[in-house]
Design a protein around this motif. Sequence first.
Motif, PDB file in Angstrom:
ATOM      1  N   GLU A 176       0.825  -1.214   0.000  1.00  0.00           N
ATOM      2  CA  GLU A 176       0.000   0.000   0.000  1.00  0.00           C
ATOM      3  C   GLU A 176       0.856   1.259   0.000  1.00  0.00           C
ATOM      4  O   GLU A 176       0.599   2.211  -0.742  1.00  0.00           O
ATOM      5  CB  GLU A 176      -0.922   0.018   1.222  1.00  0.00           C
ATOM      6  N   GLU A 177       1.905   1.261   0.841  1.00  0.00           N
ATOM      7  CA  GLU A 177       2.771   2.432   0.915  1.00  0.00           C
ATOM      8  C   GLU A 177       3.542   2.622  -0.385  1.00  0.00           C
ATOM      9  O   GLU A 177       3.699   3.757  -0.866  1.00  0.00           O
ATOM     10  CB  GLU A 177       3.745   2.304   2.095  1.00  0.00           C
ATOM     11  N   LYS A 178       4.015   1.536  -0.966  1.00  0.00           N
ATOM     12  CA  LYS A 178       4.764   1.612  -2.218  1.00  0.00           C
ATOM     13  C   LYS A 178       3.877   2.150  -3.339  1.00  0.00           C
ATOM     14  O   LYS A 178       4.292   3.038  -4.097  1.00  0.00           O
ATOM     15  CB  LYS A 178       5.308   0.236  -2.590  1.00  0.00           C
ATOM     16  N   GLU A 179       2.655   1.654  -3.446  1.00  0.00           N
ATOM     17  CA  GLU A 179       1.748   2.117  -4.492  1.00  0.00           C
ATOM     18  C   GLU A 179       1.379   3.582  -4.293  1.00  0.00           C
ATOM     19  O   GLU A 179       1.292   4.348  -5.266  1.00  0.00           O
ATOM     20  CB  GLU A 179       0.481   1.254  -4.503  1.00  0.00           C
ATOM     21  N   TYR A 180       1.160   3.972  -3.035  1.00  0.00           N
ATOM     22  CA  TYR A 180       0.835   5.373  -2.739  1.00  0.00           C
ATOM     23  C   TYR A 180       1.965   6.298  -3.171  1.00  0.00           C
ATOM     24  O   TYR A 180       1.741   7.329  -3.829  1.00  0.00           O
ATOM     25  CB  TYR A 180       0.577   5.529  -1.239  1.00  0.00           C
ATOM     26  N   LEU A 181       3.202   5.940  -2.812  1.00  0.00           N
ATOM     27  CA  LEU A 181       4.346   6.783  -3.150  1.00  0.00           C
ATOM     28  C   LEU A 181       4.578   6.842  -4.657  1.00  0.00           C
ATOM     29  O   LEU A 181       4.781   7.924  -5.223  1.00  0.00           O
ATOM     30  CB  LEU A 181       5.611   6.261  -2.449  1.00  0.00           C
ATOM     31  N   GLU A 182       4.537   5.700  -5.316  1.00  0.00           N
ATOM     32  CA  GLU A 182       4.788   5.682  -6.755  1.00  0.00           C
ATOM     33  C   GLU A 182       3.720   6.466  -7.511  1.00  0.00           C
ATOM     34  O   GLU A 182       4.028   7.234  -8.430  1.00  0.00           O
ATOM     35  CB  GLU A 182       4.849   4.236  -7.258  1.00  0.00           C
ATOM     36  N   THR A 183       2.450   6.295  -7.110  1.00  0.00           N
ATOM     37  CA  THR A 183       1.353   7.003  -7.774  1.00  0.00           C
ATOM     38  C   THR A 183       1.422   8.499  -7.519  1.00  0.00           C
ATOM     39  O   THR A 183       1.302   9.314  -8.445  1.00  0.00           O
ATOM     40  CB  THR A 183      -0.007   6.467  -7.285  1.00  0.00           C
ATOM     41  N   THR A 184       1.610   8.870  -6.249  1.00  0.00           N
ATOM     42  CA  THR A 184       1.629  10.294  -5.878  1.00  0.00           C
ATOM     43  C   THR A 184       2.819  11.020  -6.483  1.00  0.00           C
ATOM     44  O   THR A 184       2.676  12.119  -7.036  1.00  0.00           O
ATOM     45  CB  THR A 184       1.670  10.450  -4.345  1.00  0.00           C
ATOM     46  N   LEU A 185       3.995  10.431  -6.397  1.00  0.00           N
ATOM     47  CA  LEU A 185       5.194  11.074  -6.929  1.00  0.00           C
ATOM     48  C   LEU A 185       5.143  11.204  -8.447  1.00  0.00           C
ATOM     49  O   LEU A 185       5.582  12.215  -9.006  1.00  0.00           O
ATOM     50  CB  LEU A 185       6.443  10.295  -6.503  1.00  0.00           C
ATOM     51  N   GLU A 186       4.591  10.194  -9.120  1.00  0.00           N
ATOM     52  CA  GLU A 186       4.471  10.274 -10.578  1.00  0.00           C
ATOM     53  C   GLU A 186       3.480  11.357 -10.979  1.00  0.00           C
ATOM     54  O   GLU A 186       3.712  12.098 -11.944  1.00  0.00           O
ATOM     55  CB  GLU A 186       4.024   8.916 -11.135  1.00  0.00           C
ATOM     56  N   ARG A 187       2.376  11.477 -10.231  1.00  0.00           N
ATOM     57  CA  ARG A 187       1.399  12.530 -10.513  1.00  0.00           C
ATOM     58  C   ARG A 187       2.027  13.907 -10.329  1.00  0.00           C
ATOM     59  O   ARG A 187       1.805  14.823 -11.130  1.00  0.00           O
ATOM     60  CB  ARG A 187       0.179  12.393  -9.612  1.00  0.00           C
TER      61      ARG A 187
END
Length: 429
Positions: free
Chosen positions: A201-212
């Motif tokens: 969950e944390e990995k997906e949150y960071l990857e999604t948020t940072l890419e956005r």
Amino acid sequence: MDYPKIPSERWKRIIPIAFLMYTIAFLDRNNISFGLLGMEKDIGIGATYAGLAAGVFFFGYMFLQVPGALFAQKWSAKKYITISLLAWGVFSVATGLVQNLTQLLIVRFLLGFVEGGVSPATMILLTKWFPLSERSRANAYWYLCIPVASIVSAPLSGLILTFLDWRWMFIIEGLPPIILAVIWWYMIDDSPSEAKWISKEEKEYLETTLERERQEIKKSTGTLKDAIKNRNVILLLLVFCFLQIGFYGIGLWLPRLIKSIVDGSMMQISLLSAIPWICAMFGSIINSKIADKKKDYKWNIAIPILAGGICLLLSVWMGDQNPILSITFLSLSLGFIFCYGVYWTAVTSYLTDSVLSVGMGTINAVGNLGGFVGPYIVGYLISTTGNFFVGELFLIISLLISGSLAMLLKTRRNENANQMTESNAQVGS
């Protein structure tokens, strides 16, 4: 948007290790302020060359500012900082083995050279682990390493010097970065995608948020010419340079300043030297909270720096008349001028997008030369006049200049309005 249910293991892993790493860096950078008390006699150098030895670090420090960031961005912050840890540990230990002034200057220059890229590399690392909504806090917690390192350095160096000499102080304090290099290698990852210790969950949150964020914030790097022409870049550069003169002039000569006020033992001097750094730590936290609340960074830079200069003046004025008040005002001075967290927030707030990255690199590389000028000029003035007063007066003037220049800053909103007015005037003509 808030994500209250997202795990936050990054705060428990990345920040503590980065904090410890740079705390050790500042300890190895500033411990020369205690070593000078014995080095001047053993190596046969006066106050002028002692100040040069303390300040030459910053001359070497400027060379890897931009390359360090590029290595971290395009190669690996983890690998780059690991190599830097090993290198500065070696040069820190080597400081305890020098036999003359030439060797001391070379080792201090090389220490600054290998440490120079660590700060920008760490900032790049934090951008890969903390989204914009968290980054100010991440930077603020990391930046507390400066006063903490100085608080730890004072009694630790004093304790070593009580039982051993300055050579052993540099050797003992040069070993931690070599040990930490191993810990850093196994504990730090360059990005969430490489980490095995965080949840899905944390990995997906960071990857999604940072890419956005990368897609939303596409800033032009601009050119050096654009940066030089920008009014706020010039002002922020000058503010930083004069602030560095005052900050490092006080910091690296602090034990001698304390000793000129109170004639105590080495351990007493070292404990008293920790008090101003405690004030710096609390001052930074309080000022940052006020700045975040009011978003008026200009005055949260200018007023503390001016107040710091005035407090240093009051400390000098009290002198031998009232040692307690003199040390109190000296401590308040450092507490006020340690406004670096707010300063770097202002840099990103006041500079237009076209010159942001180049402006930051220029400010950090050139402005840090103030860390060379401050200790050296103070040492020179002590040697030529035979007392501390003129050196302290130089630091006071530098701080007052820095604070006064900060008052001339224009907010980004005002700068954009001025540009629009100029554009309309050109259309009208």
